[in-house]
Write a protein that holds these residues in place. Structure first.
Motif, PDB file in Angstrom:
ATOM      1  N   LYS A   1     -38.739  -8.361  -2.457  1.00 57.07           N
ATOM      2  CA  LYS A   1     -38.086  -9.314  -3.585  1.00 57.07           C
ATOM      3  C   LYS A   1     -38.817 -10.054  -4.686  1.00 57.07           C
ATOM      4  O   LYS A   1     -38.645 -10.318  -5.579  1.00 57.07           O
ATOM      5  CB  LYS A   1     -37.189 -10.599  -2.889  1.00 57.07           C
ATOM      6  CG  LYS A   1     -36.136  -9.953  -2.012  1.00 57.07           C
ATOM      7  CD  LYS A   1     -35.284 -10.939  -1.417  1.00 57.07           C
ATOM      8  CE  LYS A   1     -34.205 -10.477  -0.583  1.00 57.07           C
ATOM      9  NZ  LYS A   1     -33.501 -11.610   0.237  1.00 57.07           N
TER      10      LYS A   1
ATOM     11  N   LEU B   1     -42.184  -5.592 -11.545  1.00 55.68           N
ATOM     12  CA  LEU B   1     -41.334  -4.754 -12.144  1.00 55.68           C
ATOM     13  C   LEU B   1     -41.959  -3.398 -12.542  1.00 55.68           C
ATOM     14  O   LEU B   1     -41.344  -2.321 -12.214  1.00 55.68           O
ATOM     15  CB  LEU B   1     -40.542  -5.173 -13.371  1.00 55.68           C
ATOM     16  CG  LEU B   1     -39.253  -4.648 -14.151  1.00 55.68           C
ATOM     17  CD1 LEU B   1     -38.277  -4.138 -13.400  1.00 55.68           C
ATOM     18  CD2 LEU B   1     -39.128  -4.934 -15.440  1.00 55.68           C
TER      19      LEU B   1
ATOM     20  N   THR C   1     -34.507  -3.269 -20.390  1.00 55.89           N
ATOM     21  CA  THR C   1     -33.120  -3.796 -20.318  1.00 55.89           C
ATOM     22  C   THR C   1     -33.106  -5.289 -19.897  1.00 55.89           C
ATOM     23  O   THR C   1     -34.195  -5.925 -19.521  1.00 55.89           O
ATOM     24  CB  THR C   1     -32.011  -2.976 -19.265  1.00 55.89           C
ATOM     25  OG1 THR C   1     -32.601  -3.263 -18.082  1.00 55.89           O
ATOM     26  CG2 THR C   1     -32.138  -1.768 -19.554  1.00 55.89           C
ATOM     27  N   ASP C   2     -32.032  -5.771 -20.417  1.00 52.19           N
ATOM     28  CA  ASP C   2     -31.885  -7.314 -19.998  1.00 52.19           C
ATOM     29  C   ASP C   2     -32.075  -7.552 -18.591  1.00 52.19           C
ATOM     30  O   ASP C   2     -32.709  -8.721 -18.276  1.00 52.19           O
ATOM     31  CB  ASP C   2     -30.611  -7.887 -20.670  1.00 52.19           C
ATOM     32  CG  ASP C   2     -30.367  -8.086 -22.044  1.00 52.19           C
ATOM     33  OD1 ASP C   2     -31.456  -8.080 -22.909  1.00 52.19           O
ATOM     34  OD2 ASP C   2     -29.444  -8.169 -22.567  1.00 52.19           O
ATOM     35  N   GLU C   3     -31.490  -6.829 -18.053  1.00 51.94           N
ATOM     36  CA  GLU C   3     -31.549  -7.015 -16.539  1.00 51.94           C
ATOM     37  C   GLU C   3     -33.002  -6.885 -15.928  1.00 51.94           C
ATOM     38  O   GLU C   3     -33.359  -7.532 -14.985  1.00 51.94           O
ATOM     39  CB  GLU C   3     -30.775  -5.717 -15.742  1.00 51.94           C
ATOM     40  CG  GLU C   3     -30.718  -5.913 -14.118  1.00 51.94           C
ATOM     41  CD  GLU C   3     -29.920  -4.916 -13.490  1.00 51.94           C
ATOM     42  OE1 GLU C   3     -29.715  -4.873 -12.102  1.00 51.94           O
ATOM     43  OE2 GLU C   3     -29.146  -4.160 -14.170  1.00 51.94           O
ATOM     44  N   GLN C   4     -33.701  -6.043 -16.390  1.00 53.96           N
ATOM     45  CA  GLN C   4     -35.038  -5.787 -16.199  1.00 53.96           C
ATOM     46  C   GLN C   4     -35.952  -6.959 -16.547  1.00 53.96           C
ATOM     47  O   GLN C   4     -36.824  -7.579 -15.984  1.00 53.96           O
ATOM     48  CB  GLN C   4     -35.773  -4.670 -16.852  1.00 53.96           C
ATOM     49  CG  GLN C   4     -35.239  -3.101 -16.167  1.00 53.96           C
ATOM     50  CD  GLN C   4     -35.885  -2.017 -16.894  1.00 53.96           C
ATOM     51  OE1 GLN C   4     -35.758  -1.825 -18.206  1.00 53.96           O
ATOM     52  NE2 GLN C   4     -36.532  -0.891 -16.100  1.00 53.96           N
TER      53      GLN C   4
ATOM     54  N   ASP D   1     -34.771  -9.850 -16.881  1.00 59.98           N
ATOM     55  CA  ASP D   1     -34.366 -10.985 -15.781  1.00 59.98           C
ATOM     56  C   ASP D   1     -35.098 -10.983 -14.404  1.00 59.98           C
ATOM     57  O   ASP D   1     -35.522 -12.029 -14.168  1.00 59.98           O
ATOM     58  CB  ASP D   1     -32.732 -10.928 -15.626  1.00 59.98           C
ATOM     59  CG  ASP D   1     -32.037 -11.515 -16.795  1.00 59.98           C
ATOM     60  OD1 ASP D   1     -32.554 -12.022 -17.588  1.00 59.98           O
ATOM     61  OD2 ASP D   1     -30.851 -10.907 -16.504  1.00 59.98           O
ATOM     62  N   THR D   2     -35.457  -9.893 -14.169  1.00 55.54           N
ATOM     63  CA  THR D   2     -36.198  -9.415 -12.901  1.00 55.54           C
ATOM     64  C   THR D   2     -37.446 -10.232 -12.975  1.00 55.54           C
ATOM     65  O   THR D   2     -37.958 -10.813 -12.146  1.00 55.54           O
ATOM     66  CB  THR D   2     -36.115  -8.046 -12.345  1.00 55.54           C
ATOM     67  OG1 THR D   2     -34.915  -7.448 -12.204  1.00 55.54           O
ATOM     68  CG2 THR D   2     -37.219  -7.778 -11.213  1.00 55.54           C
TER      69      THR D   2
ATOM     70  N   ARG E   1     -37.247 -13.973 -13.166  1.00 54.62           N
ATOM     71  CA  ARG E   1     -37.236 -14.399 -11.742  1.00 54.62           C
ATOM     72  C   ARG E   1     -38.323 -14.554 -11.125  1.00 54.62           C
ATOM     73  O   ARG E   1     -38.605 -15.521 -10.220  1.00 54.62           O
ATOM     74  CB  ARG E   1     -36.061 -13.679 -11.049  1.00 54.62           C
ATOM     75  CG  ARG E   1     -35.637 -14.009  -9.654  1.00 54.62           C
ATOM     76  CD  ARG E   1     -34.616 -13.111  -8.996  1.00 54.62           C
ATOM     77  NE  ARG E   1     -35.182 -11.771  -8.782  1.00 54.62           N
ATOM     78  CZ  ARG E   1     -36.050 -11.221  -7.918  1.00 54.62           C
ATOM     79  NH1 ARG E   1     -36.615 -11.995  -7.125  1.00 54.62           N
ATOM     80  NH2 ARG E   1     -36.215  -9.918  -7.941  1.00 54.62           N
TER      81      ARG E   1
ATOM     82  N   LYS F   1     -38.557 -14.855 -21.795  1.00 49.52           N
ATOM     83  CA  LYS F   1     -38.361 -13.589 -22.421  1.00 49.52           C
ATOM     84  C   LYS F   1     -39.062 -13.306 -23.829  1.00 49.52           C
ATOM     85  O   LYS F   1     -39.286 -12.048 -24.017  1.00 49.52           O
ATOM     86  CB  LYS F   1     -36.850 -13.422 -22.778  1.00 49.52           C
ATOM     87  CG  LYS F   1     -36.093 -11.981 -22.956  1.00 49.52           C
ATOM     88  CD  LYS F   1     -34.775 -12.339 -22.785  1.00 49.52           C
ATOM     89  CE  LYS F   1     -34.181 -10.899 -23.053  1.00 49.52           C
ATOM     90  NZ  LYS F   1     -32.451 -10.793 -22.803  1.00 49.52           N
TER      91      LYS F   1
END
Length: 360
Positions: free
Chosen positions: A159, A271, A318-321, A323-324, A327, A354
């Motif tokens: 995680k 990531l 991507t936005d999701e990446q 965000d990872t 985080r 970002k």
């Protein structure tokens, strides 16, 4: 006020050619003929008799060559620990890590997990380790990470990318032989050296700063400028000084913390698998807002050594990446508190991070 009681590496040998003393150093630490010494060595030395021929293997001693192409993972630690325990008649006499920061971190983690139940990711965080590690020795073959002196072992888990930060983590013995760094490629020399430089900048500009950290940080900072900016140093002088800069840089964050570049580089590494040294450089290049003087000097060093950082690393994420990465970066709260102060959450927002990541 309660002051932290940090451990230091208790025994250190420094000097060119001092690696020749490795067998004499280990001999008194052997607990029995069935308790092997396990050497975890960067696999770049696999066919390098110049280094490996000086290690005298006795009884059930083993050399395990480990790739450092990727950052160390908690699963990698677990696999090594299982392999070592299954193939050893008794608990090993010691773990000896030989390589760069990745190998040193891996060795510290393995030494801890041999005496602590569970999996490596269970101990990612601060002061979660219950039992002392087995005897462990660190021998750096590249300078800059400070892993040889730090109380953390940076691991990528399922995680998070987060260290095992513990009083039981530091090595029992470190052997600093600048000759071992003689064949390091130029780019790697620069990126790892900049890890040390960034340690100093983040420590010296942090809210946790104190005279203990400042004394080590200023010395390391001056050595980095001498090596990467000012100097007409011989190769040997450069190797000797960078090994000392790495030690002092590691000590400068022992009683304080790192900051923005390290927090954000952990996101890149988690990531995208970006190596720690270059990750720090990629982020630090865009941190004028936080470290204006440090970044200006870094850019001078980069120009002097004709280093061109990769670009477009985050261009297609991507936005999701994003965000990872954000985080992971935001999970390192002590780093942000050192960099910005107790109210860091008021200014360090996901949108802000970002924006920085998009420049990389």
């Amino acid at each position: 006020m309660s002051y932290k009681n940090f451990p230091m590496v208790p025994r250190v040998i420094f000097g060119r050619g001092s690696f020749n003393q490795i067998n004499d150093v280990l001999a008194p630490k052997r607990s029995s003929i069935h308790a092997p010494f396990i050497f975890l060595i960067d696999d770049v030395f696999k066919n390098n008799a110049w280094l490996t021929s000086r290690i005298n293997l006795s009884y059930d001693d083993r050399i395990i060559f480990v790739s450092s192409k990727e950052e160390p993972k908690t699963t990698q630690v677990d696999e090594l620990v299982e392999d070592i325990i299954l193939k050893s008649k008794e608990r090993p006499s010691g773990i000896i890590g030989i390589g760069g920061g990745s190998l040193l971190d891996l060795s510290k983690a393995v030494a801890l997990l041999i005496t602590n139940e569970g999996e490596a990711h269970d101990y990612q965080g601060w002061d979660l380790v219950k039992n002392a590690a087995i005897y462990h020795v660190g021998i750096p073959t590249i300078s800059g990470t400070g892993a040889e002196v730090s109380r953390t072992t940076i691991l990528t888990g399922p995680k998070l990318k987060l260290g095992i930060n513990s009083d039981f983590t530091p090595f029992d013995q470190v052997l600093l032989d600048p000759e071992l760094a003689k064949d390091v490629p130029k780019d790697q020399w620069f990126y790892t050296g900049m890890d040390c430089y960034v340690h100093c900048v983040e420590s010296l500009n942090g809210t946790y700063l104190n005279e203990f950290s400042k004394t080590y940080g200023e010395k390391s900072f001056d050595l980095c400028k001498e090596i990467f900016l000012d100097g007409d140093l011989s190769e040997e002088e450069s190797q000797d000084k960078l090994m000392m800069a790495s030690w002092h840089g590691g000590m400068s964050i022992a009683y304080s913390q790192v900051g923005v570049a390290h927090a954000m580089s952990y996101g890149l590494s988690f990531l995208l698998g970006v190596k720690h040294g270059i990750g720090n450089c990629l982020v630090f290049d865009h941190l004028e807002e936080f470290y204006p003087e440090g970044v200006a000097i870094f850019k001078q060093m980069k120009a002097k050594h004709s280093i061109e950082l990769p670009t477009g690393i985050c261009a297609k994420l991507t936005d999701e990446q994003f965000d990872t990465m954000i985080r992971v970066a935001l999970s390192l709260e002590p780093l942000w508190e050192n960099a910005i102060g107790e109210n860091w959450k008021e200014t360090i927002t996901p949108e802000k991070l970002k924006g920085i990541y998009k420049k990389i």
